[in-house]
Scaffold this motif. Structure first.
Motif, PDB file in Angstrom:
ATOM      1  N   UNK A 149       0.884  -1.154   0.000  1.00  0.00           N
ATOM      2  CA  UNK A 149       0.000   0.000   0.000  1.00  0.00           C
ATOM      3  C   UNK A 149       0.929   1.212   0.000  1.00  0.00           C
ATOM      4  N   UNK A 150       0.936   1.967  -1.078  1.00  0.00           N
ATOM      5  CA  UNK A 150       1.873   3.085  -1.193  1.00  0.00           C
ATOM      6  C   UNK A 150       1.137   4.376  -1.504  1.00  0.00           C
ATOM      7  N   UNK A 151       1.833   5.482  -1.271  1.00  0.00           N
ATOM      8  CA  UNK A 151       1.269   6.804  -1.530  1.00  0.00           C
ATOM      9  C   UNK A 151       2.359   7.701  -2.098  1.00  0.00           C
ATOM     10  N   UNK A 152       1.962   8.610  -2.969  1.00  0.00           N
ATOM     11  CA  UNK A 152       2.904   9.594  -3.501  1.00  0.00           C
ATOM     12  C   UNK A 152       2.888  10.790  -2.566  1.00  0.00           C
ATOM     13  N   UNK A 153       4.014  11.107  -1.979  1.00  0.00           N
ATOM     14  CA  UNK A 153       4.133  12.226  -1.050  1.00  0.00           C
ATOM     15  C   UNK A 153       5.298  13.111  -1.488  1.00  0.00           C
ATOM     16  N   UNK A 154       4.967  14.292  -1.974  1.00  0.00           N
ATOM     17  CA  UNK A 154       5.973  15.232  -2.480  1.00  0.00           C
ATOM     18  C   UNK A 154       6.850  14.551  -3.517  1.00  0.00           C
TER      19      UNK A 154
END
Length: 78
Positions: free
Chosen positions: A20-25
């Motif tokens: 489960x990943x997220x794009x952060x900056x």
């Protein structure tokens, strides 16, 4: 159990893990990661490679693992 949006990790045609990943900056942050029990010894290397590939594909220049992402025994190899 695996997170809200789960990305499967396939290696040699079989499921070896999920992330489960997220794009952060400028980073791809892995919120939660799970390896299958029968993933084999190359699974951590495969996982790290997949994260780097996904980061590049989403124009992120690094991968970060959240403190609560997974078991500390294999997280160091990513």
């Amino acid at each position: 159990m695996y997170g809200y949006y789960v990305c499967p990790l396939l290696a040699d045609g079989r499921l070896t893990g999920r992330a489960d990943s997220a794009r952060c900056d400028t980073a791809l942050t892995v919120q939660r990661a799970s390896l299958e029990f029968d993933a084999g010894p190359a699974a951590t290397t495969d996982f790290a490679q997949a994260c780097q590939t996904l980061a590049a594909a989403t124009c992120r220049n690094r991968v970060e693992l959240a403190d609560h992402a997974t078991d500390a025994q294999w997280i160091k190899t990513c």
